[in-house]
Design a protein around this motif. Structure first.
Motif, PDB file in Angstrom:
ATOM      1  N   LEU A 255       0.841  -1.208   0.000  1.00  0.00           N
ATOM      2  CA  LEU A 255       0.000   0.000   0.000  1.00  0.00           C
ATOM      3  C   LEU A 255       0.871   1.250   0.000  1.00  0.00           C
ATOM      4  N   GLU A 256       1.950   1.210   0.781  1.00  0.00           N
ATOM      5  CA  GLU A 256       2.879   2.351   0.862  1.00  0.00           C
ATOM      6  C   GLU A 256       3.480   2.662  -0.498  1.00  0.00           C
ATOM      7  N   LEU A 257       3.857   1.565  -1.218  1.00  0.00           N
ATOM      8  CA  LEU A 257       4.416   1.741  -2.566  1.00  0.00           C
ATOM      9  C   LEU A 257       3.398   2.400  -3.484  1.00  0.00           C
ATOM     10  N   GLU A 258       2.149   1.958  -3.351  1.00  0.00           N
ATOM     11  CA  GLU A 258       1.092   2.525  -4.199  1.00  0.00           C
ATOM     12  C   GLU A 258       0.867   4.003  -3.870  1.00  0.00           C
ATOM     13  N   VAL A 259       0.963   4.349  -2.571  1.00  0.00           N
ATOM     14  CA  VAL A 259       0.833   5.757  -2.166  1.00  0.00           C
ATOM     15  C   VAL A 259       1.954   6.572  -2.829  1.00  0.00           C
ATOM     16  N   THR A 260       3.184   6.078  -2.714  1.00  0.00           N
ATOM     17  CA  THR A 260       4.343   6.772  -3.302  1.00  0.00           C
ATOM     18  C   THR A 260       4.151   6.959  -4.809  1.00  0.00           C
ATOM     19  N   SER A 261       3.689   5.891  -5.456  1.00  0.00           N
ATOM     20  CA  SER A 261       3.491   5.942  -6.896  1.00  0.00           C
ATOM     21  C   SER A 261       2.451   7.016  -7.257  1.00  0.00           C
ATOM     22  N   ASN A 262       1.381   7.101  -6.473  1.00  0.00           N
ATOM     23  CA  ASN A 262       0.351   8.133  -6.718  1.00  0.00           C
ATOM     24  C   ASN A 262       0.883   9.526  -6.430  1.00  0.00           C
ATOM     25  N   GLU A 263       1.730   9.638  -5.413  1.00  0.00           N
ATOM     26  CA  GLU A 263       2.344  10.942  -5.091  1.00  0.00           C
ATOM     27  C   GLU A 263       3.244  11.403  -6.240  1.00  0.00           C
ATOM     28  N   GLU A 264       3.961  10.445  -6.836  1.00  0.00           N
ATOM     29  CA  GLU A 264       4.823  10.762  -7.986  1.00  0.00           C
ATOM     30  C   GLU A 264       3.978  11.229  -9.172  1.00  0.00           C
ATOM     31  N   SER A 265       2.832  10.532  -9.360  1.00  0.00           N
ATOM     32  CA  SER A 265       1.921  10.920 -10.442  1.00  0.00           C
ATOM     33  C   SER A 265       1.419  12.348 -10.234  1.00  0.00           C
ATOM     34  N   ILE A 266       1.053  12.654  -8.966  1.00  0.00           N
ATOM     35  CA  ILE A 266       0.558  14.008  -8.654  1.00  0.00           C
ATOM     36  C   ILE A 266       1.622  15.047  -9.016  1.00  0.00           C
ATOM     37  N   ALA A 267       2.884  14.751  -8.601  1.00  0.00           N
ATOM     38  CA  ALA A 267       3.985  15.689  -8.886  1.00  0.00           C
ATOM     39  C   ALA A 267       4.134  15.883 -10.391  1.00  0.00           C
ATOM     40  N   LYS A 268       4.029  14.749 -11.138  1.00  0.00           N
ATOM     41  CA  LYS A 268       4.168  14.789 -12.597  1.00  0.00           C
ATOM     42  C   LYS A 268       3.032  15.617 -13.212  1.00  0.00           C
ATOM     43  N   PHE A 269       1.775  15.329 -12.784  1.00  0.00           N
ATOM     44  CA  PHE A 269       0.623  16.070 -13.327  1.00  0.00           C
ATOM     45  C   PHE A 269       0.712  17.555 -12.958  1.00  0.00           C
ATOM     46  N   ALA A 270       1.164  17.851 -11.734  1.00  0.00           N
ATOM     47  CA  ALA A 270       1.271  19.251 -11.290  1.00  0.00           C
ATOM     48  C   ALA A 270       2.277  20.003 -12.158  1.00  0.00           C
ATOM     49  N   HIS A 271       3.366  19.302 -12.471  1.00  0.00           N
ATOM     50  CA  HIS A 271       4.396  19.907 -13.319  1.00  0.00           C
ATOM     51  C   HIS A 271       3.832  20.171 -14.717  1.00  0.00           C
ATOM     52  N   GLN A 272       3.141  19.143 -15.272  1.00  0.00           N
ATOM     53  CA  GLN A 272       2.552  19.276 -16.613  1.00  0.00           C
ATOM     54  C   GLN A 272       1.478  20.379 -16.619  1.00  0.00           C
ATOM     55  N   GLN A 273       0.780  20.489 -15.498  1.00  0.00           N
ATOM     56  CA  GLN A 273      -0.270  21.505 -15.364  1.00  0.00           C
ATOM     57  C   GLN A 273       0.331  22.921 -15.458  1.00  0.00           C
ATOM     58  N   LEU A 274       1.513  23.077 -14.843  1.00  0.00           N
ATOM     59  CA  LEU A 274       2.188  24.384 -14.871  1.00  0.00           C
ATOM     60  C   LEU A 274       2.677  24.726 -16.273  1.00  0.00           C
ATOM     61  N   GLU A 275       3.079  23.676 -16.995  1.00  0.00           N
ATOM     62  CA  GLU A 275       3.650  23.852 -18.332  1.00  0.00           C
ATOM     63  C   GLU A 275       2.592  24.222 -19.379  1.00  0.00           C
ATOM     64  N   THR A 276       1.393  23.640 -19.191  1.00  0.00           N
ATOM     65  CA  THR A 276       0.395  23.785 -20.263  1.00  0.00           C
ATOM     66  C   THR A 276      -0.216  25.202 -20.334  1.00  0.00           C
ATOM     67  N   LYS A 277      -0.554  25.564 -21.579  1.00  0.00           N
ATOM     68  CA  LYS A 277      -1.203  26.879 -21.800  1.00  0.00           C
ATOM     69  C   LYS A 277      -2.697  26.648 -22.060  1.00  0.00           C
ATOM     70  N   ASP A 278      -2.986  25.351 -22.333  1.00  0.00           N
ATOM     71  CA  ASP A 278      -4.361  24.994 -22.725  1.00  0.00           C
ATOM     72  C   ASP A 278      -5.237  24.813 -21.475  1.00  0.00           C
ATOM     73  N   ASN A 279      -6.328  25.517 -21.425  1.00  0.00           N
ATOM     74  CA  ASN A 279      -7.204  25.476 -20.241  1.00  0.00           C
ATOM     75  C   ASN A 279      -7.852  24.111 -20.041  1.00  0.00           C
ATOM     76  N   LYS A 280      -8.239  23.462 -21.159  1.00  0.00           N
ATOM     77  CA  LYS A 280      -8.873  22.133 -21.087  1.00  0.00           C
ATOM     78  C   LYS A 280      -7.901  21.107 -20.513  1.00  0.00           C
ATOM     79  N   GLU A 281      -6.653  21.206 -21.011  1.00  0.00           N
ATOM     80  CA  GLU A 281      -5.602  20.306 -20.518  1.00  0.00           C
ATOM     81  C   GLU A 281      -5.365  20.561 -19.025  1.00  0.00           C
ATOM     82  N   TYR A 282      -5.339  21.830 -18.684  1.00  0.00           N
ATOM     83  CA  TYR A 282      -5.128  22.235 -17.293  1.00  0.00           C
ATOM     84  C   TYR A 282      -6.186  21.579 -16.392  1.00  0.00           C
ATOM     85  N   GLN A 283      -7.438  21.632 -16.831  1.00  0.00           N
ATOM     86  CA  GLN A 283      -8.546  21.042 -16.076  1.00  0.00           C
ATOM     87  C   GLN A 283      -8.399  19.516 -15.992  1.00  0.00           C
ATOM     88  N   ALA A 284      -7.945  18.934 -17.142  1.00  0.00           N
ATOM     89  CA  ALA A 284      -7.756  17.465 -17.183  1.00  0.00           C
ATOM     90  C   ALA A 284      -6.702  17.034 -16.160  1.00  0.00           C
TER      91      ALA A 284
END
Ligand SMILES: [Zn+2]
Length: 246
Positions: free
Chosen positions: A63-92
Motif C-alpha cells: 500500500l505504501e508503494l502505491e501511495v508513493t506511486s500516486n504521489e509521484e503521479s501528482i507531482a508529474k501532473f502538477a508539473h505538466q499543469q504548470l507547463e500547459t497553456k491549454d485550459n482544457k488540458e489544465y482542467q484534465a
C-alpha cells in the motif's frame, strides 16, 4: 521343594524383572514422542502467527508503494499543469491530480486498518511465543525425567541380567533349555504353581498322579495340558481327594 525348582523360581523372578524392564525401556520412545508433541504444536502455532504478521506487513508495504506511486503521479501532473497553456488540458490534469489524491486517501485508510491488524497480530505472536517457551521448558523437564528413568532401568536390567546368569549356571542344561523355550512362548508362567489341583498357567485340572509327583518333589514335572513346569509347596491348597494318593 526340589532344589532345581527353587532355582527356576528365582530365575523366573529375574526373567520377569528383565521382561518388564525391557518393555518399560521400549515404552520410553513413546513417552519421548508424547513430550515432543505439545512443543511441536506450539512451534507450529508460533510459525503460523509469525507468517500471518509477515503477510500483514507485506500488504502494508505494498500500500505504501502505491501511495508513493500516486504521489509521484501528482507531482508529474502538477508539473505538466504548470507547463500547459491549454485550459482544457489544465482542467484534465487537475482531475487526474484529484483522482490520485482520492486514491491516496483510500490507500491510507486501508493502511490504517492493516496497522490495527498488525498490532493485534503482534499480540498473537507474543502469546504464541510464551506458549512455545513454556512447552519447550516442559519438554526439557520431561526429557530429563525420562533420561533419568532410562538410566535407572538400564542399570536394573544390567544387574538383573548378571544375577540371572549366576542362577542359570546352577540349573542343568536340559532343564534350563526347556525352561527358556517355555519362557519365550509363555513368559514368566513357564514355571507355575498348582492351585486347587489345577495348573497355575492353563487352569486345567491336573491328574492326581502328577500332583503327587509334584508333592514328592523328586523330579521336574510338567503340566500335561500346556507343558509348563509345575510345582507344589505346602502353602498351596490341594483338593482333599488328591491327598489320598499321597
Ligand atoms: Zn497347564
Amino acid at each position: 521343594m526340589l532344589e532345581v525348582i527353587e532355582k527356576l523360581l528365582i530365575l523366573r523372578e529375574r526373567d520377569r524383572i528383565i521382561l518388564e524392564t525391557e518393555a518399560e525401556l521400549r515404552g520410553l520412545a513413546t513417552e519421548r514422542a508424547a513430550a515432543d508433541t505439545r512443543s511441536h504444536s506450539a512451534e507450529q502455532a508460533h510459525e503460523a502467527a509469525k507468517h500471518k504478521a509477515n503477510e500483514i506487513e507485506t500488504a502494508r508495504k505494498q500500500l505504501e508503494l502505491e501511495v508513493t506511486s500516486n504521489e509521484e503521479s501528482i507531482a508529474k501532473f502538477a508539473h505538466q499543469q504548470l507547463e500547459t497553456k491549454d485550459n482544457k488540458e489544465y482542467q484534465a490534469f487537475a482531475r487526474e491530480i484529484e483522482h490520485c489524491r482520492k486514491k491516496i486517501s483510500d490507500l491510507e485508510d486501508q493502511e490504517l486498518e492493516l496497522m490495527v491488524q498488525a498490532d493485534e497480530q503482534a499480540e498473537v505472536v507474543a502469546t504464541a511465543q510464551k506458549d512455545l517457551d513454556a512447552a519447550n521448558a516442559d519438554k526439557a523437564a520431561a526429557h530429563a525425567a525420562i533420561d533419568e528413568r532410562e538410566k535407572n532401568l538400564q542399570s536394573l536390567l544390567d544387574d538383573t541380567n548378571t544375577q540371572r546368569d549366576e542362577i542359570s549356571e546352577q540349573v542343568d542344561d536340559s532343564t534350563l533349555d526347556r525352561y527358556e523355550r517355555l519362557l519365550t512362548n509363555k513368559g514368566p508362567s513357564a514355571v507355575s504353581g498348582i492351585d486347587h489341583a489345577v495348573c497355575g498357567h492353563c487352569h486345567m485340572k491336573l491328574p492326581p498322579q502328577v500332583i503327587v509327583d509334584c508333592k514328592h518333589g523328586e523330579k521336574v514335572n510338567f503340566c500335561p495340558h500346556c507343558g509348563v513346569i509345575i510345582y507344589y509347596t505346602s502353602k498351596m491348597v490341594l483338593e482333599a481327594a488328591v491327598d489320598e494318593y499321597d
